[in-house]
Design an enzyme around this catalytic site. Structure first.
Site, PDB file in Angstrom:
ATOM      1  N   GLY A 127       0.783  -1.231   0.000  1.00 57.13           N
ATOM      2  CA  GLY A 127       0.000   0.000   0.000  1.00 57.13           C
ATOM      3  C   GLY A 127       0.808   1.271   0.000  1.00 57.13           C
ATOM      4  N   ASP A 128       2.117   1.172  -0.233  1.00 58.64           N
ATOM      5  CA  ASP A 128       2.966   2.364  -0.333  1.00 58.64           C
ATOM      6  C   ASP A 128       4.162   1.979  -1.213  1.00 58.64           C
ATOM      7  OD1 ASP A 128       4.590   4.791   0.366  1.00 58.64           O
ATOM      8  OD2 ASP A 128       2.959   5.097   1.783  1.00 58.64           O
ATOM      9  N   ASP A 129       5.356   2.524  -0.950  1.00 58.36           N
ATOM     10  CA  ASP A 129       6.518   2.174  -1.777  1.00 58.36           C
ATOM     11  C   ASP A 129       6.857   0.692  -1.641  1.00 58.36           C
ATOM     12  OD1 ASP A 129       7.141   4.789  -2.772  1.00 58.36           O
ATOM     13  OD2 ASP A 129       7.967   5.293  -0.814  1.00 58.36           O
ATOM     14  N   SER A 141       2.587  -0.906  -6.855  1.00 61.13           N
ATOM     15  CA  SER A 141       2.253   0.114  -5.866  1.00 61.13           C
ATOM     16  C   SER A 141       1.299   1.114  -6.506  1.00 61.13           C
ATOM     17  CB  SER A 141       3.510   0.832  -5.366  1.00 61.13           C
ATOM     18  OG  SER A 141       3.163   1.946  -4.579  1.00 61.13           O
TER      19      SER A 141
END
Length: 487
Positions: free
Chosen positions: A277-279, A310
């Site tokens: 849910g991010d990098d 991502s």
């Protein structure tokens, strides 16, 4: 008698028709295909029937190899893998016994092993068997509070202390976390909901965090649903991450970075799949004045053979917390698919430090909104004590072999008058674009060169060279600005 003759003639006509039918190649192929399909169907049905009727329908579990001279099973210390019993004391007793022996191996057998956070020790192997799942308890009262990281000076999300990680280690040497693709599951859903509702008073904890340690190997496991960053080596040396799968929902799971090397040296990340849910990977080295004072760079890091997704951030990022410096990074053989960005460098005034000697090689972008991003206005600070005149240095960055399709903006390099981006090289780039607009290779305050064939056409900030690196056209305006954030 007449009926008998008619029946006899029908049999003769039928026998004569078979060679005629088989004489047609199309008909013969159809017959053979139909027969073959029927045989495969019958074989598969019989195989399934045999599996369902057999008490040995599942293969036997793979034996756990003995990787240390001394080895224990978690159940030797009273653990119960029912997903309900809290096994923290069993993990702690096991680690204590391994520490007493000067090292050893802890085998986590198949089952669901609920636990609060626990610490590792030196010369230890944590082995997760096939179908073994370590479950992090999702009640924050079981998670210890720790001081802020010294290079951050702030809990990252909240001032003051931060929650520790589910699996933690400090000042360790020779630690291995591996297995037959067993899973460490942080059960982050409860944490994410509380974070979004602002119900947490402290920064969420990572899933696995190893600090001030060396000779760390993490391989052949699955890490999923971390409350916060998933795997966070902090100020570590000689770290290898190989053949791991890291998973979190691509939306609704805030700050669930996959792997965050932070002030680390001599590290390899390879042969892994990350969808979070991010990098996917974010290389860091401290935040503003705290990172400058701590002064420990991230250096000599090789990232290769990754598949990353991502939809919120980027496949591989550098920064934005990079105040201790980031150098000598190689990122190669990277596939980023169905993502917001592929690779990104992000910083801002106040960071200080540097990002230099960065090599990107053989990147494939599939359905990515923005392919390559360098951003110098990522203004997020721990407190008001940062120095806005602490300007980072961005230079010596190369991109070779950039391919893909379905990309809206292949390149967006946003340098500024106070933070120019220097000595950027592009060679061999062909990216299929999904948005027909004049300026899709966007630049601002960047100096560098393009060599050979580059598609789409580069911005005018770059010197242009042929394949033999002979100058074709000198840039007339390295400081020109052509940035469009609307798409």
């Amino acid at each position: 008698m007449a009926d008998t003759l008619r029946s006899h003639h029908r049999r003769l006509d039928y026998k004569r028709s078979i060679p005629a039918l088989l004489a047609s190649p199309q008909t013969l192929l159809t017959v053979l295909w139909t027969v073959g399909y029927a045989l495969i169907f019958l074989w598969q049905r019989n195989a399934v029937d045999r599996l369902l009727s057999s008490s040995l329908w599942a293969p036997p579990p793979r034996p756990i190899p003995k990787l240390r001279q001394v080895a224990f099973n978690l159940t030797d210390f009273g653990a119960v893998g029912d997903g309900v019993t809290l096994n923290t004391k069993a993990f702690e007793r096991a680690v204590s016994e391994i520490k007493k022996r000067g090292g050893g191996q802890l085998n986590v057998q198949p089952g669901y092993w609920l636990t609060a956070p626990f610490n590792l020790t030196s010369h230890m192997t944590l082995f997760l068997a096939e179908n073994a799942v370590i479950l992090g308890i999702d009640d924050e009262k079981y998670w210890p509070l720790m001081p802020p990281l010294p290079s951050y000076g702030y809990g990252r999300e909240c001032p003051g202390p931060r929650y520790g990680s589910l699996i933690h280690g400090q000042n360790l040497k020779d630690v291995v976390i591996t297995g037959h693709n067993g899973t460490i599951n942080g059960q982050g859903q409860t944490w994410w909901k509380k974070y979004r509702k602002k119900l947490l008073n402290h920064t969420r904890g990572p899933l696995v965090q190893i600090m001030w340690s060396s000779d760390i190997q993490i391989s052949n496991i699955t890490l999923r649903d971390s409350p916060f960053w998933t795997l966070h080596p902090y100020d570590c040396k000689n770290v290898t991450v190989r053949n791991v799968t890291i998973l979190a929902p691509v939306s609704g799971a805030p700050n669930t970075d996959g792997i965050d090397p932070d002030s680390c040296e001599n590290m390899v990340i390879e042969d892994s799949y990350i969808s979070v849910g991010d990098d996917g990977v974010a290389i860091k080295s401290g935040w503003d004045q705290y990172g400058i004072a701590y002064g420990q760079p991230s250096a000599n890091i090789l990232i290769r053979n990754l598949i990353v997704r991502s939809t919120v951030s980027a496949g591989v990022s550098i920064g934005s917390e990079m105040s201790g410096g980031v150098s000598n990074i190689t990122i190669e053989n990277l596939l980023v698919w169905n993502s917001r960005r592929a690779v990104r460098i992000k910083t801002s005034p106040g960071r200080g430090g540097y990002v230099r000697d960065i090599t990107y090689r053989n990147l494939t972008l599939e359905n990515v909104r923005v392919g390559i991003v360098i951003k110098t206005d990522y203004n997020e600070h721990p407190d008001e004590g940062y120095d806005p005149k602490a300007l980072p240095i961005l230079k010596d960055i190369s991109f070779t072999g950039i391919y893909g399709q379905g990309v809206r903006v292949p390149v967006r390099i946003y340098g500024s008058r106070e933070i120019p981006v220097r000595n950027v090289t592009f060679r061999d780039m062909s990216v299929g674009i999904s948005y027909k607009k004049k300026h899709i290779f966007q630049c601002s305050y960047v100096q560098g060169r393009v060599i050979g064939h580059i598609f789409p056409a580069p911005c005018e900030n770059f010197d242009q060279y042929d394949e033999q690196e002979r100058l074709l056209k000198k840039s007339t305006s390295q400081n020109s600005t052509d940035i469009d954030y609307e798409f």
